[in-house]
Design a protein around this motif. Structure first.
Motif, PDB file in Angstrom:
ATOM      1  N   VAL A  28       0.841  -1.198   0.000  1.00  0.00           N
ATOM      2  CA  VAL A  28       0.000   0.000   0.000  1.00  0.00           C
ATOM      3  C   VAL A  28       0.873   1.243   0.000  1.00  0.00           C
ATOM      4  CG1 VAL A  28      -1.636   1.321   1.410  1.00  0.00           C
ATOM      5  CG2 VAL A  28      -1.949  -1.156   1.114  1.00  0.00           C
ATOM      6  N   ARG A  29       1.963   1.187   0.725  1.00  0.00           N
ATOM      7  CA  ARG A  29       2.873   2.335   0.769  1.00  0.00           C
ATOM      8  C   ARG A  29       3.397   2.668  -0.619  1.00  0.00           C
ATOM      9  NH1 ARG A  29       8.198   2.787   4.731  1.00  0.00           N
ATOM     10  NH2 ARG A  29       8.767   4.923   4.162  1.00  0.00           N
ATOM     11  N   THR A  30       3.681   1.633  -1.410  1.00  0.00           N
ATOM     12  CA  THR A  30       4.160   1.860  -2.776  1.00  0.00           C
ATOM     13  C   THR A  30       3.105   2.608  -3.592  1.00  0.00           C
ATOM     14  OG1 THR A  30       5.620  -0.068  -2.788  1.00  0.00           O
ATOM     15  CG2 THR A  30       4.856   0.727  -4.928  1.00  0.00           C
ATOM     16  N   LEU A  31       1.852   2.163  -3.523  1.00  0.00           N
ATOM     17  CA  LEU A  31       0.792   2.842  -4.282  1.00  0.00           C
ATOM     18  C   LEU A  31       0.580   4.270  -3.784  1.00  0.00           C
ATOM     19  CD1 LEU A  31      -1.936   0.109  -4.873  1.00  0.00           C
ATOM     20  CD2 LEU A  31      -0.068   0.840  -6.365  1.00  0.00           C
ATOM     21  N   HIS A  32       0.706   4.496  -2.489  1.00  0.00           N
ATOM     22  CA  HIS A  32       0.612   5.858  -1.968  1.00  0.00           C
ATOM     23  C   HIS A  32       1.716   6.735  -2.563  1.00  0.00           C
ATOM     24  CE1 HIS A  32      -1.822   4.790   1.933  1.00  0.00           C
ATOM     25  NE2 HIS A  32      -2.555   4.754   0.828  1.00  0.00           N
ATOM     26  N   HIS A  33       2.926   6.178  -2.626  1.00  0.00           N
ATOM     27  CA  HIS A  33       4.058   6.930  -3.182  1.00  0.00           C
ATOM     28  C   HIS A  33       3.845   7.213  -4.666  1.00  0.00           C
ATOM     29  CE1 HIS A  33       8.074   8.323  -4.023  1.00  0.00           C
ATOM     30  NE2 HIS A  33       8.303   7.299  -4.844  1.00  0.00           N
ATOM     31  N   ALA A  36       1.472   9.959  -5.025  1.00  0.00           N
ATOM     32  CA  ALA A  36       2.042  11.253  -4.642  1.00  0.00           C
ATOM     33  C   ALA A  36       2.906  11.844  -5.749  1.00  0.00           C
ATOM     34  CB  ALA A  36       2.845  11.102  -3.354  1.00  0.00           C
ATOM     35  N   ILE A  37       3.619  10.989  -6.482  1.00  0.00           N
ATOM     36  CA  ILE A  37       4.503  11.505  -7.538  1.00  0.00           C
ATOM     37  C   ILE A  37       3.800  11.548  -8.894  1.00  0.00           C
ATOM     38  CG2 ILE A  37       6.561  10.696  -6.327  1.00  0.00           C
ATOM     39  CD1 ILE A  37       6.745   8.368  -8.313  1.00  0.00           C
ATOM     40  N   GLY A  38       2.519  11.175  -8.928  1.00  0.00           N
ATOM     41  CA  GLY A  38       1.754  11.249 -10.167  1.00  0.00           C
ATOM     42  C   GLY A  38       1.994  10.111 -11.120  1.00  0.00           C
ATOM     43  N   LEU A  39       2.590   9.041 -10.648  1.00  0.00           N
ATOM     44  CA  LEU A  39       2.874   7.912 -11.530  1.00  0.00           C
ATOM     45  C   LEU A  39       1.622   7.072 -11.780  1.00  0.00           C
ATOM     46  CD1 LEU A  39       4.995   6.317 -13.107  1.00  0.00           C
ATOM     47  CD2 LEU A  39       5.523   5.051 -11.011  1.00  0.00           C
ATOM     48  N   VAL A  40       0.891   6.745 -10.732  1.00  0.00           N
ATOM     49  CA  VAL A  40      -0.377   6.016 -10.847  1.00  0.00           C
ATOM     50  C   VAL A  40      -1.356   6.659  -9.874  1.00  0.00           C
ATOM     51  CG1 VAL A  40      -1.591   3.819 -10.688  1.00  0.00           C
ATOM     52  CG2 VAL A  40       0.813   3.839 -11.394  1.00  0.00           C
ATOM     53  N   ARG A  41      -2.251   7.427 -10.407  1.00  0.00           N
ATOM     54  CA  ARG A  41      -3.246   8.088  -9.571  1.00  0.00           C
ATOM     55  C   ARG A  41      -4.590   7.371  -9.721  1.00  0.00           C
ATOM     56  NH1 ARG A  41      -1.334  14.264 -10.805  1.00  0.00           N
ATOM     57  NH2 ARG A  41       0.028  14.446  -8.980  1.00  0.00           N
ATOM     58  N   PRO A  42      -5.241   7.049  -8.599  1.00  0.00           N
ATOM     59  CA  PRO A  42      -6.536   6.364  -8.686  1.00  0.00           C
ATOM     60  C   PRO A  42      -7.587   7.264  -9.335  1.00  0.00           C
ATOM     61  CG  PRO A  42      -6.102   7.096  -6.445  1.00  0.00           C
ATOM     62  CD  PRO A  42      -4.838   7.330  -7.205  1.00  0.00           C
ATOM     63  N   SER A  43      -8.447   6.643 -10.105  1.00  0.00           N
ATOM     64  CA  SER A  43      -9.461   7.413 -10.848  1.00  0.00           C
ATOM     65  C   SER A  43     -10.603   7.881  -9.968  1.00  0.00           C
ATOM     66  CB  SER A  43     -10.023   6.576 -12.003  1.00  0.00           C
ATOM     67  OG  SER A  43      -8.995   6.197 -12.882  1.00  0.00           O
ATOM     68  N   GLY A  44     -10.812   7.194  -8.852  1.00  0.00           N
ATOM     69  CA  GLY A  44     -11.980   7.553  -8.043  1.00  0.00           C
ATOM     70  C   GLY A  44     -11.674   7.651  -6.575  1.00  0.00           C
ATOM     71  N   ARG A  45     -12.671   8.131  -5.853  1.00  0.00           N
ATOM     72  CA  ARG A  45     -12.600   8.234  -4.404  1.00  0.00           C
ATOM     73  C   ARG A  45     -13.950   7.799  -3.820  1.00  0.00           C
ATOM     74  NH1 ARG A  45      -7.560   9.882  -1.857  1.00  0.00           N
ATOM     75  NH2 ARG A  45      -6.329  10.710  -3.598  1.00  0.00           N
ATOM     76  N   THR A  46     -13.897   7.235  -2.647  1.00  0.00           N
ATOM     77  CA  THR A  46     -15.142   6.926  -1.953  1.00  0.00           C
ATOM     78  C   THR A  46     -15.718   8.212  -1.372  1.00  0.00           C
ATOM     79  OG1 THR A  46     -14.093   6.563   0.194  1.00  0.00           O
ATOM     80  CG2 THR A  46     -14.193   4.685  -1.317  1.00  0.00           C
ATOM     81  N   VAL A  61      -0.677   0.079 -13.117  1.00  0.00           N
ATOM     82  CA  VAL A  61       0.235  -0.403 -12.081  1.00  0.00           C
ATOM     83  C   VAL A  61       1.082  -1.544 -12.613  1.00  0.00           C
ATOM     84  CG1 VAL A  61       0.374  -1.599  -9.858  1.00  0.00           C
ATOM     85  CG2 VAL A  61      -1.196   0.335 -10.132  1.00  0.00           C
ATOM     86  N   HIS A  62       0.458  -2.470 -13.319  1.00  0.00           N
ATOM     87  CA  HIS A  62       1.194  -3.622 -13.860  1.00  0.00           C
ATOM     88  C   HIS A  62       2.191  -3.189 -14.934  1.00  0.00           C
ATOM     89  CE1 HIS A  62      -0.604  -7.112 -11.863  1.00  0.00           C
ATOM     90  NE2 HIS A  62      -1.741  -6.417 -11.821  1.00  0.00           N
ATOM     91  N   ARG A  63       1.845  -2.190 -15.716  1.00  0.00           N
ATOM     92  CA  ARG A  63       2.792  -1.695 -16.714  1.00  0.00           C
ATOM     93  C   ARG A  63       4.003  -1.062 -16.035  1.00  0.00           C
ATOM     94  NH1 ARG A  63      -0.336   2.140 -20.656  1.00  0.00           N
ATOM     95  NH2 ARG A  63       1.664   2.110 -21.782  1.00  0.00           N
ATOM     96  N   VAL A  64       3.745  -0.342 -14.948  1.00  0.00           N
ATOM     97  CA  VAL A  64       4.867   0.229 -14.190  1.00  0.00           C
ATOM     98  C   VAL A  64       5.780  -0.884 -13.684  1.00  0.00           C
ATOM     99  CG1 VAL A  64       5.503   1.465 -12.083  1.00  0.00           C
ATOM    100  CG2 VAL A  64       3.612   2.307 -13.485  1.00  0.00           C
ATOM    101  N   LEU A  65       5.183  -1.943 -13.172  1.00  0.00           N
ATOM    102  CA  LEU A  65       5.983  -3.052 -12.644  1.00  0.00           C
ATOM    103  C   LEU A  65       6.835  -3.699 -13.728  1.00  0.00           C
ATOM    104  CD1 LEU A  65       3.357  -4.723 -10.265  1.00  0.00           C
ATOM    105  CD2 LEU A  65       5.360  -3.369  -9.614  1.00  0.00           C
TER     106      LEU A  65
END
Length: 272
Positions: A28-33, A36-46, A61-65
């Motif tokens: 989760v920390r990786t996705l948060h990071h 934050a840097i604009g690499l993978v931003r979630p499309s939605g929010r609850t 995310v998988h393409r980044v990996l």
């Protein structure tokens, strides 16, 4: 990400950050990071403001990996994913060249380790025929095996194996020529009646110790042990005495005297 997970993300309006991280195999920390840097931003929010990742987000995310596995920095990955339609093979070709170079370096390291293993096991990376051709007819190829059996567990043998692994037949030939010159000088000094403990004898003893230094760092006590070991070994006695009768014991004596003059008691010398 599995087809089922992609479907779940589409039907539910998105995956939570924990679910997305679990499906992608990251923290989760990786996705948060990455957010934050604009690499993978979630499309939605609850409604509570929590991140929701769509199927497209998780695919990114998988393409980044994939690109990260290839060794691309995150900044470059972001530029690559966000760039307009261009030839995406250019950075991939560059990365491929870098990977091939890395593979080549690693293979060289593997080869060097293999040579060290072979040197440690065989004692010398020359065939019996090559040994005789380089060191002369008096050389016994079994000596290398005998030395391994006797000294194979010592740090000095490990040091020798490391040095021997990088030696070519030409290197061995230069060492053999140097040793032959030394042996001739030892024989001439013995015939001339040079006394153990004299300045000339001590200089020859130090030259002999330095010749051993081509294989491992030889201390004065080690030199004494080797001199006495050679004198006690019929094979070494035959080798040296074929050069000059009595040379084996004379060499032992000048080694002992040289050590004594330098503050080492030969009678209590140990392999240190």
């Amino acid at each position: 990400m599995t087809d089922r997970a992609m479907g779940d993300a589409a039907e539910s309006g998105g995956l939570t950050v924990g679910a997305a991280a679990s499906h992608a195999g990251v923290t989760v920390r990786t996705l948060h990071h990455w957010d934050a840097i604009g690499l993978v931003r979630p499309s939605g929010r609850t409604t509570g403001g929590y991140r929701l990742y769509s199927a497209a987000d998780v695919a990114r995310v998988h393409r980044v990996l994939i690109y990260r596995e290839l060794g691309l920095p995150l900044d470059d990955i972001g530029e690559l994913l966000d760039a307009p339609a261009v030839d995406m093979t250019v950075p991939l070709r560059q990365q491929r060249a870098q990977l091939l170079d890395r593979i080549s370096r690693l293979q060289s390291m593997v080869d060097a380790v293999d040579r060290m293993i072979e040197a440690a096991n065989a004692g010398i990376l020359l065939s019996a025929e090559e040994q005789v051709a380089i060191f002369g007819q008096r050389w016994d190829p079994a000596w290398a095996e005998g030395a391994r059996d006797r000294w194979g567990e010592t740090p000095q043998w490990a040091q020798y194996a490391e040095r021997a692994a990088g030696m070519t037949p030409e290197d061995w030939r230069r060492i053999a020529d140097s040793v032959a010159t030394l042996e001739n000088d030892l024989a001439a000094a013995k015939r001339a009646g040079v006394r153990p403990g004299s300045a000339e004898a001590n200089a020859l003893a130090e030259r002999h110790r330095a010749s051993i230094g081509a294989y491992f760092d030889c201390t004065l006590p080690m030199h004494v042990c080797l001199g006495r070991s050679h004198a006690a070994d019929p094979g070494f006695r035959a080798y040296y005495d074929a050069i000059e009768p009595g040379l084996t014991f004379w060499l032992r004596d000048i080694i002992d005297a040289n050590a004594r003059d330098r503050g080492i008691d030969p009678d209590s010398a140990t392999w240190t």
